[in-house]
Design a protein around this motif. Structure first.
Motif, PDB file in Angstrom:
ATOM      1  N   ILE A  61     -44.332   5.727  14.489  1.00  0.00           N
ATOM      2  CA  ILE A  61     -43.653   5.477  15.770  1.00  0.00           C
ATOM      3  C   ILE A  61     -42.165   5.777  15.656  1.00  0.00           C
ATOM      4  O   ILE A  61     -41.575   6.387  16.557  1.00  0.00           O
ATOM      5  CB  ILE A  61     -43.882   4.028  16.237  1.00  0.00           C
ATOM      6  N   ARG A  62     -41.568   5.377  14.556  1.00  0.00           N
ATOM      7  CA  ARG A  62     -40.133   5.642  14.375  1.00  0.00           C
ATOM      8  C   ARG A  62     -39.849   7.143  14.320  1.00  0.00           C
ATOM      9  O   ARG A  62     -38.806   7.602  14.765  1.00  0.00           O
ATOM     10  CB  ARG A  62     -39.644   4.969  13.090  1.00  0.00           C
ATOM     11  N   GLU A  63     -40.797   7.910  13.765  1.00  0.00           N
ATOM     12  CA  GLU A  63     -40.608   9.362  13.677  1.00  0.00           C
ATOM     13  C   GLU A  63     -40.843  10.051  15.015  1.00  0.00           C
ATOM     14  O   GLU A  63     -40.027  10.877  15.456  1.00  0.00           O
ATOM     15  CB  GLU A  63     -41.563   9.944  12.633  1.00  0.00           C
ATOM     16  N   HIS A  64     -41.953   9.731  15.672  1.00  0.00           N
ATOM     17  CA  HIS A  64     -42.363  10.470  16.864  1.00  0.00           C
ATOM     18  C   HIS A  64     -41.805   9.885  18.160  1.00  0.00           C
ATOM     19  O   HIS A  64     -41.610  10.615  19.129  1.00  0.00           O
ATOM     20  CB  HIS A  64     -43.882  10.529  16.946  1.00  0.00           C
ATOM     21  N   TYR A  65     -41.586   8.568  18.187  1.00  0.00           N
ATOM     22  CA  TYR A  65     -41.153   7.905  19.422  1.00  0.00           C
ATOM     23  C   TYR A  65     -40.027   6.908  19.134  1.00  0.00           C
ATOM     24  O   TYR A  65     -40.172   5.706  19.353  1.00  0.00           O
ATOM     25  CB  TYR A  65     -42.340   7.181  20.074  1.00  0.00           C
ATOM     26  N   PRO A  66     -38.897   7.382  18.647  1.00  0.00           N
ATOM     27  CA  PRO A  66     -37.821   6.469  18.249  1.00  0.00           C
ATOM     28  C   PRO A  66     -37.230   5.670  19.404  1.00  0.00           C
ATOM     29  O   PRO A  66     -36.587   4.646  19.164  1.00  0.00           O
ATOM     30  CB  PRO A  66     -36.772   7.406  17.628  1.00  0.00           C
ATOM     31  N   ASP A  67     -37.441   6.100  20.644  1.00  0.00           N
ATOM     32  CA  ASP A  67     -36.875   5.387  21.785  1.00  0.00           C
ATOM     33  C   ASP A  67     -37.817   4.340  22.372  1.00  0.00           C
ATOM     34  O   ASP A  67     -37.438   3.611  23.288  1.00  0.00           O
ATOM     35  CB  ASP A  67     -36.478   6.380  22.883  1.00  0.00           C
ATOM     36  N   LYS A  68     -39.036   4.267  21.871  1.00  0.00           N
ATOM     37  CA  LYS A  68     -39.953   3.219  22.336  1.00  0.00           C
ATOM     38  C   LYS A  68     -39.656   1.919  21.606  1.00  0.00           C
ATOM     39  O   LYS A  68     -39.321   1.928  20.413  1.00  0.00           O
ATOM     40  CB  LYS A  68     -41.411   3.620  22.058  1.00  0.00           C
ATOM     41  N   LEU A  69     -39.790   0.795  22.290  1.00  0.00           N
ATOM     42  CA  LEU A  69     -39.659  -0.491  21.614  1.00  0.00           C
ATOM     43  C   LEU A  69     -40.854  -0.677  20.696  1.00  0.00           C
ATOM     44  O   LEU A  69     -42.004  -0.556  21.125  1.00  0.00           O
ATOM     45  CB  LEU A  69     -39.598  -1.639  22.622  1.00  0.00           C
ATOM     46  N   LEU A  70     -40.584  -0.978  19.430  1.00  0.00           N
ATOM     47  CA  LEU A  70     -41.614  -1.234  18.433  1.00  0.00           C
ATOM     48  C   LEU A  70     -41.454  -2.665  17.926  1.00  0.00           C
ATOM     49  O   LEU A  70     -40.388  -3.032  17.422  1.00  0.00           O
ATOM     50  CB  LEU A  70     -41.489  -0.242  17.272  1.00  0.00           C
ATOM     51  N   VAL A  71     -42.499  -3.464  18.087  1.00  0.00           N
ATOM     52  CA  VAL A  71     -42.464  -4.866  17.675  1.00  0.00           C
ATOM     53  C   VAL A  71     -43.531  -5.067  16.614  1.00  0.00           C
ATOM     54  O   VAL A  71     -44.733  -5.042  16.913  1.00  0.00           O
ATOM     55  CB  VAL A  71     -42.697  -5.815  18.861  1.00  0.00           C
ATOM     56  N   ALA A  72     -43.103  -5.270  15.374  1.00  0.00           N
ATOM     57  CA  ALA A  72     -44.019  -5.429  14.244  1.00  0.00           C
ATOM     58  C   ALA A  72     -44.031  -6.881  13.784  1.00  0.00           C
ATOM     59  O   ALA A  72     -43.323  -7.737  14.330  1.00  0.00           O
ATOM     60  CB  ALA A  72     -43.597  -4.497  13.108  1.00  0.00           C
ATOM     61  N   ALA A  73     -44.849  -7.159  12.761  1.00  0.00           N
ATOM     62  CA  ALA A  73     -44.931  -8.526  12.230  1.00  0.00           C
ATOM     63  C   ALA A  73     -45.116  -8.483  10.726  1.00  0.00           C
ATOM     64  O   ALA A  73     -45.774  -7.589  10.186  1.00  0.00           O
ATOM     65  CB  ALA A  73     -46.090  -9.283  12.878  1.00  0.00           C
ATOM     66  N   SER A  74     -44.528  -9.484  10.063  1.00  0.00           N
ATOM     67  CA  SER A  74     -44.650  -9.588   8.603  1.00  0.00           C
ATOM     68  C   SER A  74     -44.444 -11.034   8.181  1.00  0.00           C
ATOM     69  O   SER A  74     -43.380 -11.606   8.435  1.00  0.00           O
ATOM     70  CB  SER A  74     -43.616  -8.685   7.917  1.00  0.00           C
ATOM     71  N   GLY A  75     -45.450 -11.637   7.561  1.00  0.00           N
ATOM     72  CA  GLY A  75     -45.312 -12.982   7.026  1.00  0.00           C
ATOM     73  C   GLY A  75     -45.655 -14.072   8.012  1.00  0.00           C
ATOM     74  O   GLY A  75     -44.823 -14.434   8.849  1.00  0.00           O
TER      75      GLY A  75
END
Length: 210
Positions: free
Chosen positions: A135-149
């Motif tokens: 997503i960061r490579e192909h769609y850097p302007d989209k909001l990306l909400v991930a999770a860890s822990g």
């Protein structure tokens, strides 16, 4: 019979017409429909988000019932089908695109082109990293909400939302991992999913997250 207009009026009563218009027009992809993704999807459906793009290739298993938004009747069903059924029970007029597909480096660019926001909700670290990088490579302007822990039953306040980069946020404590006696449990997983859903809602309404 509950009509679309009745549901819309109920949501507008809670949110106001302007807010509900933004929610109804938003397009959110949820990649992974387990403990995180199923909870995020239910929260966004109840909030009034109008377009949900559900992606998973797994089936509901009895071991999922301790933390995921499924019931015994769903065991053996594809999660895309089971969750679509549940979301229709909440609001039969949602626009749902359900894809029973494994997200890979090879197809990530083609899967998310129509979405405004991408929610990463995978279990495995390598799958998380693959989606984030794609997503960061192909769609850097989209909001990306991930999770860890989010494993175990520890303190609530260690689950937080942090900005990693422009348009990229991670929810969770970024430390805990499932282990014997301290696995993934419903309260803490749902707490992390609520952080994701709340950030997505804020972005849709305000147009920013700061």
């Amino acid at each position: 019979m509950i009509t679309k207009a009745m549901i819309q009026r109920a949501l507008i009563e809670r949110h106001t017409a302007g807010v509900q218009e933004k929610l109804a027009g938003a397009r959110v992809a949820i990649a992974g429909l387990g403990g995180l993704g199923s909870n995020v999807a239910v929260a966004l459906a109840r909030t009034g988000v109008g377009h949900l793009h559900l992606l998973d290739y797994d089936k509901v298993d009895i071991t999922n019932l301790n933390r995921q938004q499924y019931f015994i009747r769903h065991i053996g069903m594809y999660k895309t089908d089971a969750l679509t059924e549940e979301l229709r029970d909440i609001n039969p007029y949602l626009h749902i695109t359900a894809e029973c597909v494994k997200v890979t480096e090879g197809n990530v660019a083609g899967l998310f082109g129509q979405d405004d926001i991408v929610c990463e909700a995978f279990d495995r670290p390598e799958a998380k990293a693959m989606l984030v990088n794609g997503i960061r490579e192909h769609y850097p302007d989209k909001l990306l909400v991930a999770a860890s822990g989010m494993a175990g039953y520890g303190r609530n306040d260690t689950i937080c939302t942090r900005r990693v980069a422009e348009h990229f946020y991670v929810c969770g404590d970024s430390v805990s991992e499932p282990e014997h006696g301290s696995g993934l449990m419903a309260p803490r997983v749902a707490l992390c999913a609520a952080h994701q859903a709340n950030l997505i809602t804020q972005y849709i309404i305000d147009g920013h997250t700061d």
